[in-house]
Design a protein around this motif. Structure first.
Motif, PDB file in Angstrom:
ATOM      1  N   ASP A   1       0.813  -1.219   0.000  1.00  0.00           N
ATOM      2  CA  ASP A   1       0.000   0.000   0.000  1.00  0.00           C
ATOM      3  C   ASP A   1       0.848   1.272   0.000  1.00  0.00           C
ATOM      4  O   ASP A   1       0.316   2.378  -0.084  1.00  0.00           O
ATOM      5  CB  ASP A   1      -0.984   0.012   1.173  1.00  0.00           C
TER       6      ASP A   1
ATOM      7  N   GLN B   1      -2.882   3.561   3.177  1.00  0.00           N
ATOM      8  CA  GLN B   1      -3.750   2.424   3.460  1.00  0.00           C
ATOM      9  C   GLN B   1      -4.991   2.395   2.574  1.00  0.00           C
ATOM     10  O   GLN B   1      -5.429   1.337   2.121  1.00  0.00           O
ATOM     11  CB  GLN B   1      -4.157   2.433   4.935  1.00  0.00           C
TER      12      GLN B   1
ATOM     13  N   ALA C   1      -5.436   0.341  -0.856  1.00  0.00           N
ATOM     14  CA  ALA C   1      -5.680  -1.099  -0.940  1.00  0.00           C
ATOM     15  C   ALA C   1      -7.126  -1.423  -1.293  1.00  0.00           C
ATOM     16  O   ALA C   1      -7.406  -2.453  -1.916  1.00  0.00           O
ATOM     17  CB  ALA C   1      -5.293  -1.771   0.376  1.00  0.00           C
TER      18      ALA C   1
ATOM     19  N   GLY D   1      -1.514  -2.084  -3.053  1.00  0.00           N
ATOM     20  CA  GLY D   1      -2.238  -2.934  -2.122  1.00  0.00           C
ATOM     21  C   GLY D   1      -3.017  -4.022  -2.839  1.00  0.00           C
ATOM     22  O   GLY D   1      -4.118  -4.398  -2.435  1.00  0.00           O
TER      23      GLY D   1
ATOM     24  N   ARG E   1      -2.018  -5.460   2.348  1.00  0.00           N
ATOM     25  CA  ARG E   1      -1.181  -4.471   3.016  1.00  0.00           C
ATOM     26  C   ARG E   1       0.240  -4.484   2.446  1.00  0.00           C
ATOM     27  O   ARG E   1       0.756  -3.465   2.027  1.00  0.00           O
ATOM     28  CB  ARG E   1      -1.146  -4.741   4.515  1.00  0.00           C
TER      29      ARG E   1
END
Length: 366
Positions: free
Chosen positions: A169, A173, A176, A184, A212
């Motif tokens: 990622d 975050q 993803a 991701g 992740r």
């Protein structure tokens, strides 16, 4: 080679498991005593190790170097140092895959981070092997976001000649779960860089989402297995399926937190076949099914960084569950990055300590 340790293992395989290997007798295969040896200590932050079609070990180092290593004496033959590789934090030259038809199509695929007009970026490049070197680079996919952490990236070519690419990622975050982002994800492209018509979206390289930082990929039992870093909890081993969502960052591990069930149901989230809390920093892995070390047959063999340990994940007959977990060499060699298996069943493991890194051979004691 210098012998550095001997490991005795006393687990006994079941008689049913032995009948498959020796159909003429009910006697079980005898478990192997293991020994280790240092093949070489002349690599620095190696990232990928592959048993090549020329019966040599092919190794990438994060600083940009690709070499062939003789498995009998550890002699290193450099192939290339890629000039635009930029090693920043965990980034640099990462995964590699070799064309399955190497004799007629001598192509080598790599993924690495570089500076693109001042932006840290990741790309997948195909090289041709001729004259003892790699040349004629062709960019297959570019503009993958990179960071000093969470870059992935393992490469793997399937039997139907598709290239799978794990991407992290890259410290963002939300990417993803963004189907428009290639970060991701597990990506799937043709070996010329085009998008396969049977991808979940024929205009997108995305095969699965919600990852992740997956750093292990291997095909076995008709399945694609991945190992993936969790945050402080839930390192995972997953079976990667077309179009599935693996939850990150909304879900960690097996969909068992209070807010997980609704998201998991709505988004077709696949749960891991095994997870670890606290995390152990799962990394490269391979599949073992050789008689040389019979107690490891039908197992995923996986390296770990934080835990400094080699893991054996014994699978059930269907390959969709982990039946037992055994650990080896904890703290002996430091951080362990990747592993590969030779046709005769020897295991080659690389460290990731940055100072006098090693290629270690694991085999049956003679």
């Amino acid at each position: 080679m210098k012998i550095t340790g001997i490991l005795l293992i006393f687990l006994v395989l079941s008689g049913a498991g032995c009948k498959k290997s020796k159909p003429t007798t009910n006697a079980p295969l005898i478990n192997a005593e293991l020994e280790t040896a240092i093949l070489t200590d002349q690599v620095t932050f190696p990232w990928e190790i592959i048993w090549g079609p020329d019966n040599m070990l092919w190794v990438t180092e994060r600083g940009g170097k690709i070499s062939r290593v003789n498995p009998s004496n550890g002699q290193i033959s450099p192939l290339i140092t890629i000039p635009d590789v930029r090693s920043l934090g965990e980034g640099g030259l990462l995964g590699m895959a070799i064309h399955p038809d190497f004799t007629t199509t001598p192509q080598v695929f790599v993924v690495y981070n570089y500076d693109k007009n001042g932006t840290y970026t990741e790309k997948v490049v195909r090289y041709t092997y001729t004259g003892g070197t790699l040349n004629s680079p062709v960019i297959l996919i570019d503009n993958i976001a990179a960071s000093n952490i969470h870059n992935g990236s393992r490469l793997l070519i399937s039997g139907d000649r598709k290239l799978f690419i794990s991407t992290g990622d890259a410290s963002n975050q939300a990417s993803a779960q963004n189907s428009s982002s290639v970060n991701g994800k597990i990506l799937r492209i043709n070996l010329d860089g085009s998008i396969p018509a049977d991808n979940p979206n024929s205009n997108s390289p995305v095969w699965s989402l919600g990852h992740r930082n997956a750093q292990g990929l291997v095909f076995a039992n008709g399945k694609l297995y991945s190992s993936e870093h969790g945050p402080s909890s839930d390192d995972e081993v997953n079976i990667i399926e077309k179009g599935r969502n693996y939850g990150w960052p909304n879900v960690k591990g097996p969909c068992d937190d209070s807010n997980d069930p609704s998201f998991c149901s709505t988004n077709n989230v696949a749960v891991p076949i095994y997870s670890w809390t606290p995390t152990i920093a799962v990394c490269g892995m391979d599949y073992y099914n050789n008689d040389l070390i019979p107690q490891w047959k039908n197992s995923l063999i996986m390296t770990t960084l934080k835990d400094n340990t080699l893991y054996q994940l014994k699978l059930n007959a269907a390959g969709d569950k982990v039946e037992s977990v055994n650990t080896f060499f904890k703290g002996t060699y430091g951080r362990l990055r990747d592993v590969c298996i030779s046709p005769e069943g020897k295991i080659y493991m690389i460290t990731s300590n940055g100072s006098v890194d090693k290629i270690i051979v694991i085999t049956k004691k003679s």
